[in-house]
Design a protein around this motif. Structure first.
Motif, PDB file in Angstrom:
ATOM      1  N   PHE A  92       0.834  -1.200   0.000  1.00 53.79           N
ATOM      2  CA  PHE A  92       0.000   0.000   0.000  1.00 53.79           C
ATOM      3  C   PHE A  92       0.869   1.250   0.000  1.00 53.79           C
ATOM      4  O   PHE A  92       0.529   2.249  -0.629  1.00 53.79           O
ATOM      5  CB  PHE A  92      -0.921   0.008   1.220  1.00 53.79           C
ATOM      6  CG  PHE A  92      -2.138  -0.860   1.075  1.00 53.79           C
ATOM      7  CD1 PHE A  92      -3.366  -0.313   0.745  1.00 53.79           C
ATOM      8  CD2 PHE A  92      -2.071  -2.235   1.265  1.00 53.79           C
ATOM      9  CE1 PHE A  92      -4.494  -1.102   0.615  1.00 53.79           C
ATOM     10  CE2 PHE A  92      -3.191  -3.037   1.144  1.00 53.79           C
ATOM     11  CZ  PHE A  92      -4.406  -2.471   0.807  1.00 53.79           C
ATOM     12  N   LEU A 138      -2.105  -0.720   8.285  1.00 56.11           N
ATOM     13  CA  LEU A 138      -3.284   0.043   7.914  1.00 56.11           C
ATOM     14  C   LEU A 138      -4.096   0.346   9.167  1.00 56.11           C
ATOM     15  O   LEU A 138      -4.254  -0.512  10.037  1.00 56.11           O
ATOM     16  CB  LEU A 138      -4.140  -0.742   6.916  1.00 56.11           C
ATOM     17  CG  LEU A 138      -3.415  -1.321   5.694  1.00 56.11           C
ATOM     18  CD1 LEU A 138      -4.421  -1.985   4.762  1.00 56.11           C
ATOM     19  CD2 LEU A 138      -2.627  -0.246   4.963  1.00 56.11           C
ATOM     20  N   HIS A 184     -14.352  -2.823   7.833  1.00 59.19           N
ATOM     21  CA  HIS A 184     -13.111  -2.126   7.489  1.00 59.19           C
ATOM     22  C   HIS A 184     -13.000  -1.834   6.000  1.00 59.19           C
ATOM     23  O   HIS A 184     -12.532  -0.750   5.615  1.00 59.19           O
ATOM     24  CB  HIS A 184     -11.905  -2.966   7.936  1.00 59.19           C
ATOM     25  CG  HIS A 184     -11.859  -3.228   9.408  1.00 59.19           C
ATOM     26  ND1 HIS A 184     -11.525  -2.262  10.325  1.00 59.19           N
ATOM     27  CD2 HIS A 184     -12.120  -4.357  10.129  1.00 59.19           C
ATOM     28  CE1 HIS A 184     -11.570  -2.761  11.542  1.00 59.19           C
ATOM     29  NE2 HIS A 184     -11.923  -4.041  11.451  1.00 59.19           N
ATOM     30  N   TYR A 185     -13.417  -2.781   5.173  1.00 62.11           N
ATOM     31  CA  TYR A 185     -13.277  -2.577   3.733  1.00 62.11           C
ATOM     32  C   TYR A 185     -14.389  -1.638   3.254  1.00 62.11           C
ATOM     33  O   TYR A 185     -15.578  -1.949   3.336  1.00 62.11           O
ATOM     34  CB  TYR A 185     -13.365  -3.901   2.981  1.00 62.11           C
ATOM     35  CG  TYR A 185     -12.999  -3.761   1.518  1.00 62.11           C
ATOM     36  CD1 TYR A 185     -11.676  -3.687   1.134  1.00 62.11           C
ATOM     37  CD2 TYR A 185     -13.975  -3.672   0.538  1.00 62.11           C
ATOM     38  CE1 TYR A 185     -11.326  -3.549  -0.200  1.00 62.11           C
ATOM     39  CE2 TYR A 185     -13.640  -3.531  -0.794  1.00 62.11           C
ATOM     40  CZ  TYR A 185     -12.305  -3.465  -1.158  1.00 62.11           C
ATOM     41  OH  TYR A 185     -11.968  -3.309  -2.478  1.00 62.11           O
ATOM     42  N   SER A 203     -12.361   2.075   5.774  1.00 59.55           N
ATOM     43  CA  SER A 203     -10.947   2.259   6.112  1.00 59.55           C
ATOM     44  C   SER A 203     -10.001   1.980   4.955  1.00 59.55           C
ATOM     45  O   SER A 203      -8.917   2.566   4.899  1.00 59.55           O
ATOM     46  CB  SER A 203     -10.574   1.355   7.298  1.00 59.55           C
ATOM     47  OG  SER A 203     -11.371   1.658   8.427  1.00 59.55           O
ATOM     48  N   LEU A 204     -10.343   1.091   4.053  1.00 60.19           N
ATOM     49  CA  LEU A 204      -9.498   0.803   2.909  1.00 60.19           C
ATOM     50  C   LEU A 204     -10.352   0.334   1.747  1.00 60.19           C
ATOM     51  O   LEU A 204     -11.459  -0.173   1.945  1.00 60.19           O
ATOM     52  CB  LEU A 204      -8.437  -0.254   3.239  1.00 60.19           C
ATOM     53  CG  LEU A 204      -8.933  -1.685   3.495  1.00 60.19           C
ATOM     54  CD1 LEU A 204      -8.106  -2.684   2.694  1.00 60.19           C
ATOM     55  CD2 LEU A 204      -8.856  -2.021   4.971  1.00 60.19           C
ATOM     56  N   PRO A 251      -3.437  -6.406   6.489  1.00 57.57           N
ATOM     57  CA  PRO A 251      -3.514  -5.062   7.071  1.00 57.57           C
ATOM     58  C   PRO A 251      -2.380  -4.758   8.041  1.00 57.57           C
ATOM     59  O   PRO A 251      -2.103  -3.588   8.310  1.00 57.57           O
ATOM     60  CB  PRO A 251      -4.872  -5.080   7.782  1.00 57.57           C
ATOM     61  CG  PRO A 251      -5.118  -6.513   8.094  1.00 57.57           C
ATOM     62  CD  PRO A 251      -4.495  -7.295   6.986  1.00 57.57           C
ATOM     63  N   GLY A 263       0.481  -4.009   5.516  1.00 56.50           N
ATOM     64  CA  GLY A 263       0.111  -3.099   4.441  1.00 56.50           C
ATOM     65  C   GLY A 263       0.464  -3.666   3.078  1.00 56.50           C
ATOM     66  O   GLY A 263       1.033  -2.971   2.231  1.00 56.50           O
ATOM     67  N   TYR A 281      -6.545   4.104   1.728  1.00 56.65           N
ATOM     68  CA  TYR A 281      -6.332   3.530   3.055  1.00 56.65           C
ATOM     69  C   TYR A 281      -5.990   4.639   4.034  1.00 56.65           C
ATOM     70  O   TYR A 281      -5.820   5.812   3.657  1.00 56.65           O
ATOM     71  CB  TYR A 281      -5.221   2.470   3.021  1.00 56.65           C
ATOM     72  CG  TYR A 281      -3.823   3.008   2.785  1.00 56.65           C
ATOM     73  CD1 TYR A 281      -2.936   3.203   3.843  1.00 56.65           C
ATOM     74  CD2 TYR A 281      -3.371   3.307   1.497  1.00 56.65           C
ATOM     75  CE1 TYR A 281      -1.658   3.686   3.635  1.00 56.65           C
ATOM     76  CE2 TYR A 281      -2.090   3.783   1.272  1.00 56.65           C
ATOM     77  CZ  TYR A 281      -1.236   3.973   2.343  1.00 56.65           C
ATOM     78  OH  TYR A 281       0.035   4.466   2.130  1.00 56.65           O
ATOM     79  N   HIS A 282      -5.899   4.270   5.305  1.00 52.78           N
ATOM     80  CA  HIS A 282      -5.525   5.197   6.366  1.00 52.78           C
ATOM     81  C   HIS A 282      -4.205   4.735   6.977  1.00 52.78           C
ATOM     82  O   HIS A 282      -4.043   3.544   7.282  1.00 52.78           O
ATOM     83  CB  HIS A 282      -6.595   5.258   7.460  1.00 52.78           C
ATOM     84  CG  HIS A 282      -7.869   5.906   7.037  1.00 52.78           C
ATOM     85  ND1 HIS A 282      -8.735   5.329   6.126  1.00 52.78           N
ATOM     86  CD2 HIS A 282      -8.434   7.093   7.396  1.00 52.78           C
ATOM     87  CE1 HIS A 282      -9.776   6.127   5.952  1.00 52.78           C
ATOM     88  NE2 HIS A 282      -9.626   7.199   6.701  1.00 52.78           N
TER      89      HIS A 282
END
Length: 645
Positions: free
Chosen positions: A209, A218, A253-254, A257-258, A293, A296, A313-314
């Motif tokens: 990522f 992540l 999360h998906y 967050s990503l 995650p 990454g 992503y974060h």
């Protein structure tokens, strides 16, 4: 709209005076007088309107907040810069005093950090009373529930423990009837939208990522809690995403967050599987996109071969420092008469080189990159920046909320004529150094990252006449000319063995350092001023009759100008800083640990910590929270503060 505009007031005058005033020429004196009066009238009008707004905590000016707090008896603290939310919620706190939900909300309002409260009597393994059966409170953990076992010892654990009689207030014991634990998350999540991941193989099947190819966890984008009485869960805090949690509930999360796009098509959540990709070759489902995650990383199945991939992503970090997708509009330059060239998908220029060619060194210019893509030069074609003309200024910046990456195979050379200036804002530059040459006069680097790592310097300043200012940035080794003046503020310099020096073994130019963390030796002709800073390695200043070092840490064998309130002060037990991580790319990069000696954690001039994160005032936030606990804890309870990140 104001009731006192110049035009409205001017029309109130008798027509004969307006007619005579118009005969006075292009600058009628009476109209100019009315414009001045109207301006002052508008100031008074705004002030009168604000007097009404200042009756309410939600709309009052910041300086009014402490006075409103005094009316309801809120004790003064030195935590966050703004206490508006704390004062606004005080009456609600008092109505529900002593409950876990209030303590959690109070912690967030006082410190600004997400929090979770744990009442440790619920985690005690005790003989249960038949009239109060707690079937979820098992004496021994179920070894088949691996997801819960991963949470042992943390804020979300569900296992039971034997009693611990040590005091929680000094962070020794936890599991006892009167103990309340408060977990705080100091790291913040920063979103990157539709960036280009870094391929790690020629087939473009495996990616990181991180655009530089670094392993980077992540982070979860916190979900807003459903009610004021809700106790924070794992999905409500900015914590690193765990593999098992992602596998158990990927929809949480998906998306929030990503997210992943293959050839501009979003990959559906049903095709995503959590996986440990520490070994790229480990077996995994043939029809799924594997995501790790923790590291990454992501990997496409053999049957899928996208031409280009985008990810959102974060990532986690302590503060808005270096190149990042946080608000920076207030730092943008406003160049009078300069042209603006936009770069990005759908913009006038698709590459940075196209925008530079359109500018072609004609006057001042702003080149703004509108997205967070990765821009590259090649081995065959070096990125060519025309010379900045005399009295002109060039700014290369990322749009507000974006963080583009510039991967270089050759050094990025910026040259300028006399009295010219250059600014870099919001970019991540890696692969080769930024080189400043010619007679360029002013250089301003802010909110940027010149990626540390490797043996090559990150910033080379060959223009001796330049005055270089670096603010809120992260960079590797800096090399300067003898006369080059460098000022560092709120930044990290990570040069490995050598952070700052000149050319050919000579010391660097005059250096000013304020609220910085410097990793690597520093060699300078003159250390003009160093304050509230951490120097992990030796500092050598050739000219020690001038300058000052104050409220800073530097090794005992350093040779500097006179020192004031610096560490170490001598002795066998001299304090030393302890960092969460010194690896660039880690979320806790250059963050001081909680067991760092107090002389460093509270050693800055304002009693905050020394180093690049001094402006966060973390010790003051912690003190303010402990003070509030005395007011809102029930009698007989004792609280401890634990930092989850």
């Amino acid at each position: 709209m104001s009731n006192y505009s110049a035009e409205q007031l001017y029309r109130l005058l008798p027509a004969v005076y307006r007619q005579r005033d118009a005969e006075q020429g292009p600058s009628p004196p009476l109209r100019e007088l009315i414009e001045i009066i109207a301006g002052q009238a508008q100031v008074i009008e705004r002030d009168v309107l604000q007097l009404y707004e200042s009756w309410f905590i939600e709309t009052c000016e910041p300086w009014v907040v402490p006075y409103v707090g005094d009316l309801i008896g809120v004790r003064s603290t030195h935590g966050r810069m703004s206490r508006r939310s704390e004062v606004a919620n005080t009456l609600g706190y008092r109505r529900a005093k002593g409950t876990a939900a209030v303590l959690e909300q109070l912690a967030h309002d006082v410190t600004g950090w997400p929090a979770r409260v744990v009442e440790y009597f619920e985690r005690l393994g005790t003989t249960q009373y038949i009239n109060h059966v707690r079937p979820q409170n098992l004496r021994t953990p179920d070894l088949r529930r691996t997801n819960e076992l991963e949470l042992l010892g943390g804020p979300f654990e569900t296992a039971s423990h034997t009693v611990d009689v040590r005091r929680i207030a000094i962070e020794r014991g936890r599991y006892n009837i009167p103990n309340v634990g408060l977990f705080l998350w100091r790291l913040q999540p920063y979103p990157l939208e539709r960036v280009m991941p870094r391929p790690v193989d020629a087939d473009h099947k495996n990616f990181t990522f991180n655009a530089l190819g670094l392993d980077e966890p992540l982070f979860n984008a916190p979900e807003t809690e459903s009610s004021a009485t809700h106790i924070a869960e794992e999905i409500n805090v900015p914590a690193p995403i765990r593999r098992r949690a992602f596998h158990a509930d990927p929809k949480s999360h998906y998306g929030p967050s990503l997210e992943i796009w293959a050839d501009d098509t979003p990959v559906p959540v049903g095709q995503i599987v959590a996986c440990d990709l520490a070994d790229w070759n480990r077996p995994r489902p043939n029809d799924k996109v594997a995501v790790d995650p923790v590291l990454g990383r992501l990997s496409f199945p053999a049957a899928k071969n996208p031409d280009h991939v985008r990810v959102s992503y974060h990532y986690g970090f302590s503060d808005a420092l270096g190149g990042g997708p946080y608000p920076r509009a207030a730092s943008f330059s406003h160049i009078a008469g300069g042209a603006t060239f936009k770069v990005g998908e759908g913009a006038d220029s698709s590459t940075l080189q196209d925008a530079l060619a359109k500018w072609n060194g004609e006057g001042s210019a702003v080149i703004e990159i509108l997205d967070s893509r990765t821009y590259k030069d090649t081995y065959e074609e070096e990125l060519n920046v025309p010379e900045i003309p005399q009295d002109a200024n060039l700014e290369i910046r990322a749009a507000d909320g974006q963080r583009p990456t510039l991967l270089l195979q050759h050094s990025l050379t910026i040259s300028g004529a006399e009295r010219s200036g250059f600014e870099l804002n919001g970019l991540l530059v890696a692969g080769a150094p930024l080189k400043l040459t010619g007679k360029i006069d002013r250089v301003h680097l802010q909110h940027s990252t010149l990626a540390p790592g490797g043996n090559a310097p990150a910033l080379v300043i060959e223009a001796d006449s330049a005055q270089v200012t670096i603010e809120r940035s992260i960079l590797g080794t800096v090399r300067t000319g003898v006369e080059t003046q460098v000022s560092l503020r709120d930044s990290i310099v990570d040069g490995g063995p050598l952070a700052f020096a000149g050319f050919g073994g000579e010391p660097g130019g005059p250096l000013t350092v304020s609220r910085c963390t410097v990793i690597g030796e520093v060699s300078t002709h003159q250390l003009v001023l160093a304050e509230d800073s951490l120097f992990r390695d030796k500092v050598i200043a050739e000219r020690r009759q001038e300058g000052c070092v104050r409220f800073s840490y530097l090794p005992a064998d350093s040779r500097t100008p006179r020192r004031y309130r610096c560490q170490p002060e001598g002795g066998a037990l001299s304090p030393a800083p302890r960092f969460t991580s010194l690896r660039y790319g880690d979320p806790g990069y250059c963050q001081l640990t909680t067991d760092t000696p107090c002389a460093i954690r509270r050693g800055a001039a304002d009693e905050s910590e020394m180093g690049a994160f001094s402006s966060l005032r973390q010790p003051q936030r912690e003190d303010a929270l402990r003070l509030r606990f005395e007011e809102y804890l029930r009698v007989g309870l004792e609280a401890g503060i634990f930092f989850a990140t």
